[in-house]
Write a protein that holds these residues in place. Structure first.
Motif, short mmCIF file in Angstrom:
data_model
loop_
_atom_site.label_atom_id
_atom_site.label_comp_id
_atom_site.label_asym_id
_atom_site.label_seq_id
_atom_site.Cartn_x
_atom_site.Cartn_y
_atom_site.Cartn_z
N TYR A 1 0.86 -1.19 0.00
CA TYR A 1 0.00 0.00 0.00
C TYR A 1 0.89 1.23 0.00
O TYR A 1 2.01 1.19 0.49
N VAL A 2 0.38 2.32 -0.58
CA VAL A 2 1.19 3.52 -0.77
C VAL A 2 0.56 4.69 -0.04
O VAL A 2 -0.64 4.91 -0.13
N ARG A 3 1.40 5.44 0.66
CA ARG A 3 0.89 6.54 1.47
C ARG A 3 1.14 7.88 0.80
O ARG A 3 1.89 7.99 -0.15
N ARG A 4 0.50 8.89 1.40
CA ARG A 4 0.81 10.25 0.95
C ARG A 4 2.24 10.57 1.37
O ARG A 4 2.77 9.95 2.29
N PRO A 5 2.86 11.55 0.72
CA PRO A 5 4.24 11.85 1.09
C PRO A 5 4.34 12.57 2.43
O PRO A 5 4.51 13.78 2.49
N ILE A 6 4.19 11.82 3.50
CA ILE A 6 4.37 12.37 4.84
C ILE A 6 5.27 11.43 5.62
O ILE A 6 5.32 10.24 5.34
N ASP A 7 5.95 11.95 6.61
CA ASP A 7 6.90 11.13 7.34
C ASP A 7 6.50 10.83 8.77
O ASP A 7 7.13 10.02 9.44
N ALA A 8 5.45 11.51 9.25
CA ALA A 8 5.06 11.34 10.65
C ALA A 8 4.76 9.87 10.97
O ALA A 8 3.95 9.25 10.31
N ALA A 9 5.46 9.32 11.93
CA ALA A 9 5.24 7.92 12.33
C ALA A 9 3.95 7.81 13.14
O ALA A 9 3.58 8.71 13.88
N GLN A 10 3.24 6.71 12.96
CA GLN A 10 2.00 6.48 13.70
C GLN A 10 2.28 5.52 14.86
O GLN A 10 3.10 4.63 14.73
N PRO A 11 1.59 5.69 15.99
CA PRO A 11 1.77 4.72 17.05
C PRO A 11 1.14 3.39 16.65
O PRO A 11 0.18 3.36 15.88
N ALA A 12 1.71 2.28 17.16
CA ALA A 12 1.15 0.97 16.85
C ALA A 12 -0.27 0.88 17.38
O ALA A 12 -0.58 1.38 18.46
N GLU A 13 -1.13 0.26 16.61
CA GLU A 13 -2.54 0.22 16.98
C GLU A 13 -3.14 -1.09 16.46
O GLU A 13 -2.72 -1.61 15.44
N HIS A 14 -4.13 -1.59 17.18
CA HIS A 14 -4.89 -2.72 16.65
C HIS A 14 -6.27 -2.21 16.28
O HIS A 14 -6.76 -1.24 16.86
N ALA A 15 -6.90 -2.83 15.34
CA ALA A 15 -8.22 -2.36 14.90
C ALA A 15 -9.16 -3.55 14.74
O ALA A 15 -9.52 -3.93 13.63
N ALA A 16 -9.51 -4.15 15.88
CA ALA A 16 -10.37 -5.33 15.86
C ALA A 16 -11.73 -5.01 15.23
O ALA A 16 -12.39 -5.89 14.68
N ASP A 17 -12.12 -3.72 15.30
CA ASP A 17 -13.44 -3.34 14.77
C ASP A 17 -13.38 -2.89 13.32
O ASP A 17 -14.29 -2.21 12.85
N LEU A 18 -12.32 -3.29 12.63
CA LEU A 18 -12.12 -2.75 11.28
C LEU A 18 -13.28 -3.09 10.34
O LEU A 18 -13.65 -2.30 9.48
N GLU A 19 -13.87 -4.29 10.51
CA GLU A 19 -14.96 -4.67 9.61
C GLU A 19 -16.18 -3.77 9.85
O GLU A 19 -16.86 -3.37 8.91
N ALA A 20 -16.41 -3.43 11.11
CA ALA A 20 -17.52 -2.51 11.42
C ALA A 20 -17.25 -1.13 10.82
O ALA A 20 -18.16 -0.49 10.28
N ARG A 21 -16.00 -0.72 10.89
CA ARG A 21 -15.63 0.56 10.29
C ARG A 21 -15.87 0.54 8.79
O ARG A 21 -16.31 1.52 8.19
N LEU A 22 -15.54 -0.61 8.18
CA LEU A 22 -15.76 -0.77 6.74
C LEU A 22 -17.25 -0.63 6.41
O LEU A 22 -17.63 0.09 5.49
#
Ligand code: ADP
Ligand code: MG
Length: 298
Positions: free
Chosen positions: A223-244
């Protein structure tokens, strides 16, 4: 010319909507950059849309590639093989110049009238199969001319030596002949390792001129991101299907209609896999955006 979506989340917007049909795209990168992964995603996207896929492999055995793509989350790959829409051509160990001159023409005739996506992974040994520069050029030019007759072509190229130096002979010739060139820059020696990509060329398109960080994740592939460098904190997204589901519900009807049953099933499967992963360098919602964008405009 018609744009077709690449199948790589976040890449189409860098290519002014995707790659043009019946063109040749070259993807350059060092070992481990993600070339084979990207190539498989490109085929998968076409197969989902009902097109055929031809994977010409010169390095790894088809069995090995299949195992890798399954591990990356493409569980339905065998269905396409069974129904015959996905075909592997194992060109490893062949006399390439002979193969291209004799067997290729036959192959192209067989596939005449098809709308296929064709992958050649990697193209590098083809160049090495002849000595002289002009022979290399003739051979690659013939190969690409023939294959683009039956569809849209994506070739990978191995990058050797200093990452970022695209001036070696075995890179220049295919780059010159291609319509689109994507450079995957993989700094595997750095800690943490760094991956970013750039569109070197994309004919008749207003393409991105920046380096974009990219990642590889089971369920999404590359996957390709926008040209930004800010690191994201590690995260889990168990509810990702609901978000979808929430996102799908918010789409206007025309956009929602792009999600046929096959695409929807595949997106769901991918999202279920992603929900089990750790999101260390991309926000889960940003990745969902990229996934939805791929199909909304496809
Ligand atoms: N489950 C995974 N999660 C994240 N990265 C992965 C996973 N599986 C493989 N990779 C990464 O994918 C890369 C392999 O990609 P591949 O397409 O084979 O590269 P190439 O063809 O350019 O040599 C490796 O660098 C590896 O780090
Ligand atoms: Mg590879």
């Amino acid at each position: 010319m018609r744009k077709i979506p690449s199948g790589v989340y976040g890449l189409n917007r860098l290519l002014d909507g995707g790659v043009n049909e019946n063109t040749v795209t070259v993807v350059i990168g060092s070992s481990g950059a993600g070339k084979t992964t990207l190539a498989a995603q490109f085929l998968r996207r076409g197969l989902e849309a009902g097109d055929d896929g031809v994977f010409i492999t010169l390095d790894e055995a088809p069995r090995q590639i299949l195992q890798e793509v399954r591990l990356m989350g493409w569980e339905t790959v065998d269905d396409f093989l069974d129904e015959g829409s996905l075909v592997f051509v194992d060109a490893g160990g062949k006399q390439f110049s002979q193969f291209i001159q004799k067997e290729l023409a036959e192959f192209v005739d067989e596939w005449a009238g098809h709308n296929a996506r064709i992958v050649i992974d990697p193209l590098t040994p083809v160049l090495w199969s002849v000595k002289e520069k002009y022979e290399q050029r003739e051979l690659v030019s013939f190969l690409l001319r023939q294959t683009r007759r039956i569809g849209t072509v994506l070739c990978t190229l191995e990058e050797h030596g200093v990452a970022g130096d695209l001036s070696t002979q075995d890179v220049i010739i295919p780059m010159y002949l291609a319509d689109n060139v994507v450079h995957l820059r993989y700094a595997s020696h750095e800690s943490p390792e760094r991956r970013d990509l750039k569109i070197i060329k994309c004919r008749s398109s207003k393409h991105s001129r920046s380096w974009h960080p990219y990642g590889i994740m089971k369920g999404a592939g590359l996957y390709v991101r926008r040209p930004i460098d800010a690191a994201q904190p590690a995260e889990h997204a168990a509810d990702l299907e609901a978000r979808l589901d929430a996102r799908l519900g918010e789409l206007p009807p025309e956009a929602r209609a792009k999600f046929g049953p096959v695409v929807l099933e595949n997106v769901r499967r991918a999202v279920r896999t992603l929900a089990e992963q750790e999101f260390s360098d991309i926000d889960p919602d940003e990745l969902l955006d990229l996934i939805l964008m791929e199909y909304e405009h496809g």
